[in-house]
Scaffold this active site. Sequence first.
Site, PDB file in Angstrom:
ATOM      1  CG  ASP A   1       0.010  -0.039   2.526  1.00  0.00           C
ATOM      2  OD1 ASP A   1       0.410   1.100   3.087  1.00  0.00           O
ATOM      3  OD2 ASP A   1       0.345  -1.266   2.918  1.00  0.00           O
TER       4      ASP A   1
ATOM      5  CG  ASP B   1       1.830   4.868   5.685  1.00  0.00           C
ATOM      6  OD1 ASP B   1       1.399   3.768   5.790  1.00  0.00           O
ATOM      7  OD2 ASP B   1       2.321   5.655   6.503  1.00  0.00           O
TER       8      ASP B   1
END
Length: 259
Positions: free
Chosen positions: A197, A199
């Site tokens: 991902d 952040d």
Amino acid sequence: MIGVIGGTGLYRFLPDGAEHRTVDTPYGRPSGPIAVGEIAGREVAFLPRHGRNHEFSPHTVPYRANLWALRSLGVRKVLAPCAVGSLDGAAGPGTIAVPDQLVDRTTTRPSTYFDGGGVHVSFADPYCPVLRAAAAPHADRTASTMVVIEGPRFSTRAESRWYAAQGWDLVNMTGLPEAALARELKLCYASIALVTDLDAGIESGAGVRAEDVLAEFRANLPRLTDVLTKTIAATDPTAPCDCAAGDHDLPVGLDPIRA
């Protein structure tokens, strides 16, 4: 043996037929039984960091028991795949990085085997150069700094922006004290980090969610497994390096025959 500590989403690694060993340590039981088998012609010991059913959160993983158990079985080199968030928009989900530096933002974890006496441990370069060299040709990024936060919560947007402003590249919840404990036991240790991902402060969406992290990890698990296998094949279990040459003594209690 080469040890592999599987991170979030990597709970099994060895083929069927691996031997499972239950190990007791002065720090209790490790995260689970340790599977011992063969990968790429090397003897490998595999331990799921969070347990086989993800029963340990990042701050409750029995890190001291895990590293102690692996060393007691004869492991001297440890590869530590893990899920990470990216603090750099150019390194999106699916990126595999081999970090070379760490920043510790953990707060409550037992982080040493040396609870008494005047001991200091060199840790300027936290990762083994031999293991990093074996993994680097199969990764997308190498020179990366990973900041390790306490968890189990993810970062706020402000924290994420601050980490990025320091020039740090990756954010993770399990890289410490694992790497430091490995150094105390004079084990070679390197992380192979899979970006799951961006952040929270790097993108403008809803923020990081555990289910999204797990889904991204599962989607990239075949490639991560391939990188691990190639790294193991390229690793000489007997190759010398400075990881075992620290000027501190090993913790009291290790089997002297295996030390």
